[in-house]
Design a protein around this motif. Sequence first.
Motif, PDB file in Angstrom:
ATOM      1  N   LEU A 113       1.109  -1.366   0.170  1.00  0.00           N
ATOM      2  CA  LEU A 113      -0.128  -0.048   0.250  1.00  0.00           C
ATOM      3  C   LEU A 113       0.863   1.240   0.081  1.00  0.00           C
ATOM      4  O   LEU A 113       2.058   1.028   0.262  1.00  0.00           O
ATOM      5  CB  LEU A 113      -1.035   0.001   1.313  1.00  0.00           C
ATOM      6  N   ASP A 136       0.584   5.836   0.144  1.00  0.00           N
ATOM      7  CA  ASP A 136      -0.153   7.117   0.006  1.00  0.00           C
ATOM      8  C   ASP A 136      -0.529   7.669  -1.390  1.00  0.00           C
ATOM      9  O   ASP A 136       0.113   7.400  -2.082  1.00  0.00           O
ATOM     10  CB  ASP A 136       0.705   8.212   0.742  1.00  0.00           C
ATOM     11  N   ARG A 186      -4.696  13.644   0.906  1.00  0.00           N
ATOM     12  CA  ARG A 186      -4.070  12.225   1.059  1.00  0.00           C
ATOM     13  C   ARG A 186      -5.054  11.102   1.380  1.00  0.00           C
ATOM     14  O   ARG A 186      -5.782  11.321   2.244  1.00  0.00           O
ATOM     15  CB  ARG A 186      -2.824  12.309   2.114  1.00  0.00           C
ATOM     16  N   SER A 187      -4.787  10.159   0.646  1.00  0.00           N
ATOM     17  CA  SER A 187      -5.598   8.795   1.247  1.00  0.00           C
ATOM     18  C   SER A 187      -4.461   7.696   1.074  1.00  0.00           C
ATOM     19  O   SER A 187      -3.283   7.791   0.903  1.00  0.00           O
ATOM     20  CB  SER A 187      -6.666   8.739   0.296  1.00  0.00           C
ATOM     21  N   PHE A 188      -4.979   6.525   1.013  1.00  0.00           N
ATOM     22  CA  PHE A 188      -3.957   5.369   1.226  1.00  0.00           C
ATOM     23  C   PHE A 188      -4.732   4.362   0.450  1.00  0.00           C
ATOM     24  O   PHE A 188      -5.819   3.951   0.307  1.00  0.00           O
ATOM     25  CB  PHE A 188      -4.029   5.121   2.652  1.00  0.00           C
ATOM     26  N   ASN A 232       0.143   5.893  -7.621  1.00  0.00           N
ATOM     27  CA  ASN A 232       1.153   6.113  -6.384  1.00  0.00           C
ATOM     28  C   ASN A 232       2.207   4.904  -6.422  1.00  0.00           C
ATOM     29  O   ASN A 232       2.613   4.401  -5.340  1.00  0.00           O
ATOM     30  CB  ASN A 232       0.430   5.915  -4.947  1.00  0.00           C
ATOM     31  N   PRO A 290       2.263  -0.877   4.467  1.00  0.00           N
ATOM     32  CA  PRO A 290       2.568   0.379   3.621  1.00  0.00           C
ATOM     33  C   PRO A 290       4.042   0.207   3.352  1.00  0.00           C
ATOM     34  O   PRO A 290       4.961   0.179   3.731  1.00  0.00           O
ATOM     35  CB  PRO A 290       2.221   1.319   4.538  1.00  0.00           C
ATOM     36  N   THR A 309       7.112   2.224   2.909  1.00  0.00           N
ATOM     37  CA  THR A 309       7.748   3.716   3.409  1.00  0.00           C
ATOM     38  C   THR A 309       9.297   3.738   2.925  1.00  0.00           C
ATOM     39  O   THR A 309      10.227   2.936   3.416  1.00  0.00           O
ATOM     40  CB  THR A 309       7.813   3.389   4.846  1.00  0.00           C
TER      41      THR A 309
END
Length: 913
Positions: free
Chosen positions: A648, A650, A681-683, A692, A723, A725
């Motif tokens: 996932l 942002d 912002r969403s995810f 993204n 997520p 990062t």
Amino acid sequence: MSAYDHHTIEAKWQRRWAEQGTFRVPNPGEPGFDSSRPKLYVLDMFPYPSGEGLHVGHPLGYIATDIYSRFQRMQGRLVLHPMGFDAFGLPAEQYAVETGVHPRITTERNVATFTRQLRAFGLSYDWDRTFATTDPGYYRWTQWIFLRLFGSWYDPEQGKARPIADLEAELAAGTRLADGRAWDDLTPAERRAYLDGRRLAYLDEVPVNWCPGLGTVLANEEVTREGRSERGDFPVYRRPLRQWMLRITAYAERLLDDLDLVDWPESIKAMQRNWIGRSEGARVLFPVEGRNAVIEVFTTRPDTLFGATYMVLAPEHPLVDSIVPDTWPAETPASWTGGAVAPRQAVDDYRRWAAGRSELERQAEAREKTGVFTGGYALNPASGAPIPVFLADYVLMGYGTGAIMAVPGEDDRDWEFAEVFGLPIIRTVQPPDGWEGKAYTGDGPAINSGFLNGLLVDVAKPRMIAWLEEQGSGQGAVTYKLRDWLFSRQRYWGEPIPILHGPGGELRPLGDDELPLLLPEVEDYRPRTDLADDAEPEPALGRAPEAWKTVVRDGVAYGRELNTMPQWAGSCWYYLRFCDPHNATALVGVEAERYWMAGRGVDLYVGGVEHAVLHLLYARFWHKVLFDLGRVSTPEPFGRLFNQGYILADAFQDERGVYVAAAEVEERAGVHLHRGRPVVRSFGKMGKSLKNSVSPDEIFARYGVDTLRLYEMFMGPLDASKPWTTRDIVGVHRFVLRLWRALVHPETGALLVSEDLPEPELAALTHRTIAAVTADLEGLRFNTAVARFFELNNALVGRERIPRWVAEAFVRLLAPFAPHLCEELWERLGHPGSVALAPWPEYDPALVAEDTVTLVVQVNGKVRDRIVVSAAIGEEEARARALASAKVAPYLQGSAPTRVVVRLPHLVNIVVP
RNA sequence: GCGGGCGUAGCCGAAUUGGCAUAGGCGCCGGACUUAGGAUCCGGUGGGCGCCAGCCCGAUGUGGGUUCGAGUCCCACCGCCCGCACCA
């Protein structure tokens, strides 16, 4: 070279693996095959080679299987680990249509791009086995399997598929009748129709999902709940069409039962069970009053038959026309007629209205019950009462018999409908005291039900079924939601179906020696999407040259089948081809299949959860057919399945709600800006739709492949979505640099290894690391394995020299994760061969167990002291040491404890009042 | 509505059969190297008190229960994710 230079090292080793064929694996009978080594088949779900290239989310599963494969190879197994491409189908064709280039060209280009990108990840595939489903040498056998499906029928007595020639022989010999008639009494056309109606691949006029936007029909599985195409999101319409079907429903029970044979995530099994949708109940016959007609219904609640106060047919039900009278019966309520002067008109109006309603509308209208009275009555076989027959779209033609007996007292939907039309409600199960709801679907004693009264549901059901069977009014039955697989597509970019159409509807299969039937060149392969919504679909192959479309056999002119196979065909059996990809005489050689598929077939199959139903169900179906026909040796293709999670990231939307490229978004003082404009912002799942994606190239450039591999494994459990990062990667990269620095002098490049034995503490830590990493890898717990590497590495930091035994164990443990780094270190440690083929390090269980342990002393479950003791401490001594603890003393207050629990060697719990 | 699953530090996440909660990483803090650091290296990091040794306290979504002992087992609830959904 002294500082770690990942560019040079990665290029060096990837070149060497390719040159030396490090990961080639021979088949039985080939040179170099070692029959003493156990096999392991580790497979990734192969990708569509799309034009966009990979982002960092794609290879997550590939990295995991690569690590697992490398680990197992070092453990001595012969690992089959192949990769190929699922290249037919809509995405490739749509892309080709958009760019105006032949799909073969774009497909080849995309395959080349994907191959290069996959190689850059250092994945240890045996590239000699690769293929695409679009290769004629492959789809030849896809067509061959279709011919087997066409040439087989399902024998319910033996519970398996058999050659249709067997059926024909039994019919001809008279040991079997064709629908009660002797074979000799049938005309040739009747015989043909009889056989064609029993094949596993058959033509049928079926309601299909016609998608004008894509110019093709779609399988139910390819249509979203909103009634749109899964690919492209175009509207889909229901219409009848003559299409190729595969009789997967014959396998419903086996597809369900054999889920017990495989080691799959429970959620996937649940989804397949749900899709197959087995229901047990009864078929019940309701005679139509005053007509020579019988309505058959399926019900899971035969025990409630006495409460059936009306019936409902699906709007498309074929019996409707034969039960509609010319005029409304006397005293028909006005609300039942839909305002029509005669039943005929009411029924026609309702049917037209229902057919024009899209799935989306039906959804939006929140299940408000609609329907119309047909004017006909049927007789409830239990009560003998005449009950009205309605038409309503809450009954679906595609399930059961397309007709129901309505029992409003025990069914919410029937209750709602009964309320709308003022129909009688008879409870046949006693609800509990204080019941204030409407329909009662729970258990309880039967009431108002004659001979069933007083019986609980589970007892009443079989009793009623037995009664129905006695009366000839019905029988126990099982129904499935699963429907036969719609196998025709009108698109160009798929496998041609190897069937010829003769006069009078004759279907003539091509001979095996005529395969592959190559896709013809056409001038315009684009689908006709400009057609009216109700126009007859025009297959793209209709524009093939006449010389291809028409074939003369035995003096008879045949037309080729113009539909192609759906996307899923090629992926139904590719795992078998990998076992023997160059075989020119069989889809897979017997010996190769027996060897690689031994045990439970594919030993580990990793892919996304999005294939939970479609691909995995279709592949299981084909596999079972091939199993029945003796072509494969296992009942299931994939013994162990694992779904990797999504990566996932942002995502950002501008004020219109449109996603903007996340890579271009800047954060300033807590505000996200895209080209100076604020964005929200969403995810979500990394990919094209949310814009993204993170490209692996920038990660490669800065940190290298090994760091990316380690990071993706370290993010969390493989099956969890997590997520991305980018910031976190540096931690893994520091580990790589630290390990390099611990073994290679940063200025001189000298090897910092000593020939001394490690001191006991370091030796024990190393043994423990080997044990833990080995167990983690067996359990696919890659994230904790990486944490173990960090711990061992942290223990090496600051040492002048690393004992060789520790260094060599570490490098081999890490090699599956960071193969380039470890190859280089392994070579510098003085080993001429590849570390990928080095033996996996072994540990001494005696050294894994620590000599001394920390004995935890609890008082009433709270930790009060920790004492270092020998691991071999006895129970009495542990108790004595604990009770003697000065820190425990205040809690004892001089009195004796009520109880002392000793769990050697780690814990003593002192219980005081 | 039905089915599957998940809630642990500021964030990602560890935790055999119930047995030292918070491994490991990020971030953060301090230091080193440096013209510079958003590179790299070393150390610290639940809270509170304290001079490092140490002491006290709290905590695994909420509330109960079982147990000597619960993140783990049971019950109820809250929140989130995924799949299916008028399937008779």
